[in-house]
Design a protein around this motif. Sequence first.
Motif, PDB file in Angstrom:
ATOM      1  N   ASP A 113       3.106   0.080  -0.335  1.00 41.74           N
ATOM      2  CA  ASP A 113       1.819   0.475   0.222  1.00 41.74           C
ATOM      3  C   ASP A 113       1.347   1.796  -0.362  1.00 41.74           C
ATOM      4  O   ASP A 113       2.157   2.669  -0.674  1.00 41.74           O
ATOM      5  CB  ASP A 113       1.927   0.611   1.745  1.00 41.74           C
ATOM      6  CG  ASP A 113       2.148  -0.730   2.424  1.00 41.74           C
ATOM      7  OD1 ASP A 113       1.566  -1.730   1.971  1.00 41.74           O
ATOM      8  OD2 ASP A 113       2.915  -0.776   3.408  1.00 41.74           O
ATOM      9  N   GLY A 118      -4.422   2.185   1.989  1.00 37.94           N
ATOM     10  CA  GLY A 118      -4.353   0.832   2.530  1.00 37.94           C
ATOM     11  C   GLY A 118      -4.097  -0.232   1.490  1.00 37.94           C
ATOM     12  O   GLY A 118      -3.914  -1.401   1.826  1.00 37.94           O
ATOM     13  N   ALA A 119      -4.087   0.149   0.223  1.00 37.47           N
ATOM     14  CA  ALA A 119      -3.798  -0.808  -0.850  1.00 37.47           C
ATOM     15  C   ALA A 119      -2.298  -1.094  -0.890  1.00 37.47           C
ATOM     16  O   ALA A 119      -1.487  -0.366  -0.298  1.00 37.47           O
ATOM     17  CB  ALA A 119      -4.267  -0.249  -2.187  1.00 37.47           C
ATOM     18  N   ARG A 120      -1.933  -2.144  -1.573  1.00 37.61           N
ATOM     19  CA  ARG A 120      -0.524  -2.500  -1.783  1.00 37.61           C
ATOM     20  C   ARG A 120      -0.431  -3.104  -3.182  1.00 37.61           C
ATOM     21  O   ARG A 120      -1.284  -3.910  -3.577  1.00 37.61           O
ATOM     22  CB  ARG A 120      -0.057  -3.497  -0.726  1.00 37.61           C
ATOM     23  CG  ARG A 120       1.422  -3.838  -0.799  1.00 37.61           C
ATOM     24  CD  ARG A 120       1.856  -4.630   0.440  1.00 37.61           C
ATOM     25  NE  ARG A 120       3.234  -5.066   0.367  1.00 37.61           N
ATOM     26  CZ  ARG A 120       4.290  -4.309   0.674  1.00 37.61           C
ATOM     27  NH1 ARG A 120       4.109  -3.062   1.096  1.00 37.61           N
ATOM     28  NH2 ARG A 120       5.512  -4.789   0.579  1.00 37.61           N
ATOM     29  N   TYR A 148      -3.551  -5.531  -4.060  1.00 42.58           N
ATOM     30  CA  TYR A 148      -4.421  -5.819  -2.924  1.00 42.58           C
ATOM     31  C   TYR A 148      -5.082  -4.488  -2.576  1.00 42.58           C
ATOM     32  O   TYR A 148      -4.397  -3.474  -2.421  1.00 42.58           O
ATOM     33  CB  TYR A 148      -3.630  -6.326  -1.711  1.00 42.58           C
ATOM     34  CG  TYR A 148      -4.457  -6.244  -0.448  1.00 42.58           C
ATOM     35  CD1 TYR A 148      -5.448  -7.179  -0.179  1.00 42.58           C
ATOM     36  CD2 TYR A 148      -4.293  -5.191   0.444  1.00 42.58           C
ATOM     37  CE1 TYR A 148      -6.244  -7.079   0.950  1.00 42.58           C
ATOM     38  CE2 TYR A 148      -5.086  -5.084   1.578  1.00 42.58           C
ATOM     39  CZ  TYR A 148      -6.055  -6.035   1.823  1.00 42.58           C
ATOM     40  OH  TYR A 148      -6.840  -5.930   2.932  1.00 42.58           O
ATOM     41  N   HIS A 149      -6.397  -4.468  -2.503  1.00 50.74           N
ATOM     42  CA  HIS A 149      -7.109  -3.240  -2.132  1.00 50.74           C
ATOM     43  C   HIS A 149      -8.189  -3.614  -1.130  1.00 50.74           C
ATOM     44  O   HIS A 149      -9.091  -4.393  -1.460  1.00 50.74           O
ATOM     45  CB  HIS A 149      -7.727  -2.564  -3.354  1.00 50.74           C
ATOM     46  CG  HIS A 149      -8.119  -1.152  -3.089  1.00 50.74           C
ATOM     47  ND1 HIS A 149      -9.179  -0.818  -2.271  1.00 50.74           N
ATOM     48  CD2 HIS A 149      -7.574   0.006  -3.496  1.00 50.74           C
ATOM     49  CE1 HIS A 149      -9.277   0.487  -2.200  1.00 50.74           C
ATOM     50  NE2 HIS A 149      -8.308   1.009  -2.938  1.00 50.74           N
ATOM     51  N   PRO A 150      -8.125  -3.079   0.096  1.00 49.42           N
ATOM     52  CA  PRO A 150      -9.067  -3.501   1.126  1.00 49.42           C
ATOM     53  C   PRO A 150     -10.534  -3.290   0.767  1.00 49.42           C
ATOM     54  O   PRO A 150     -11.402  -4.011   1.259  1.00 49.42           O
ATOM     55  CB  PRO A 150      -8.672  -2.679   2.349  1.00 49.42           C
ATOM     56  CG  PRO A 150      -7.818  -1.576   1.859  1.00 49.42           C
ATOM     57  CD  PRO A 150      -7.208  -2.040   0.569  1.00 49.42           C
ATOM     58  N   ALA A 151     -10.830  -2.357  -0.112  1.00 50.60           N
ATOM     59  CA  ALA A 151     -12.229  -2.093  -0.472  1.00 50.60           C
ATOM     60  C   ALA A 151     -12.792  -3.131  -1.441  1.00 50.60           C
ATOM     61  O   ALA A 151     -14.000  -3.320  -1.506  1.00 50.60           O
ATOM     62  CB  ALA A 151     -12.358  -0.697  -1.077  1.00 50.60           C
ATOM     63  N   ASP A 188      -6.388 -11.250  -2.964  1.00 55.14           N
ATOM     64  CA  ASP A 188      -7.185 -11.183  -1.744  1.00 55.14           C
ATOM     65  C   ASP A 188      -6.419 -10.816  -0.480  1.00 55.14           C
ATOM     66  O   ASP A 188      -7.031 -10.569   0.557  1.00 55.14           O
ATOM     67  CB  ASP A 188      -7.919 -12.507  -1.529  1.00 55.14           C
ATOM     68  CG  ASP A 188      -9.015 -12.703  -2.561  1.00 55.14           C
ATOM     69  OD1 ASP A 188      -9.578 -11.706  -3.042  1.00 55.14           O
ATOM     70  OD2 ASP A 188      -9.311 -13.873  -2.887  1.00 55.14           O
ATOM     71  N   SER A 189      -5.089 -10.793  -0.532  1.00 57.66           N
ATOM     72  CA  SER A 189      -4.327 -10.451   0.668  1.00 57.66           C
ATOM     73  C   SER A 189      -2.952  -9.909   0.283  1.00 57.66           C
ATOM     74  O   SER A 189      -2.475 -10.122  -0.837  1.00 57.66           O
ATOM     75  CB  SER A 189      -4.143 -11.680   1.569  1.00 57.66           C
ATOM     76  OG  SER A 189      -3.260 -12.620   0.961  1.00 57.66           O
ATOM     77  N   LYS A 190      -2.322  -9.241   1.233  1.00 62.76           N
ATOM     78  CA  LYS A 190      -0.961  -8.753   1.004  1.00 62.76           C
ATOM     79  C   LYS A 190       0.004  -9.927   0.858  1.00 62.76           C
ATOM     80  O   LYS A 190       0.983  -9.841   0.124  1.00 62.76           O
ATOM     81  CB  LYS A 190      -0.537  -7.826   2.139  1.00 62.76           C
ATOM     82  CG  LYS A 190      -1.263  -6.496   2.124  1.00 62.76           C
ATOM     83  CD  LYS A 190      -0.786  -5.567   3.223  1.00 62.76           C
ATOM     84  CE  LYS A 190      -1.525  -4.235   3.155  1.00 62.76           C
ATOM     85  NZ  LYS A 190      -1.049  -3.285   4.179  1.00 62.76           N
ATOM     86  N   SER A 243     -10.741  -6.336  -2.421  1.00 64.36           N
ATOM     87  CA  SER A 243     -10.135  -7.663  -2.313  1.00 64.36           C
ATOM     88  C   SER A 243     -11.015  -8.564  -1.446  1.00 64.36           C
ATOM     89  O   SER A 243     -11.664  -8.103  -0.510  1.00 64.36           O
ATOM     90  CB  SER A 243      -8.729  -7.566  -1.701  1.00 64.36           C
ATOM     91  OG  SER A 243      -7.873  -6.920  -2.610  1.00 64.36           O
TER      92      SER A 243
END
Length: 136
Positions: free
Chosen positions: A102, A106-108, A124-127, A77-79, A129
């Motif tokens: 990265d 925007g994923a990591r 972690y993927h902002p779309a 859920d987070s970096k 997570s």
Amino acid sequence: MQRPKKFNGLRHLALKVKNFEECVDFYHRIMGMDILRQANDNLIYLSCGNDNLSLSRAQSPQEAGHHNLDHFGFVVDSKQELQQWYEFLQSQGVPLLDTPHDHSDGARSFHCTDPAGNVVQPIYHPAISGQVFKCA
């Protein structure tokens, strides 16, 4: 070192592995998946709570091949959680293939291997997570 918060999921995957007991230990003890049920001595189902991983004992070397699988990912859920997983897996002696890095979207993520040699990608993927999945 304490294992970080559970992954936010991989919905379903079935793997045939030659080193069955080692893989069960890896996914249960190290990756933190719950054992849902052991169908028999050669088949077990595990879960993070919103998914299903089936591990079956390969009956021949050909069955344990990697076929077309490149890797599969577990969502965090987070970096910060991603970094915690990296440090935890490193402390457990899990083979790490790279360090957290990265992506252009925007994923990591980073990559490691399970005892059968499958490549696992904590990501972690902002779309995706932070999503909570509920049945309707």
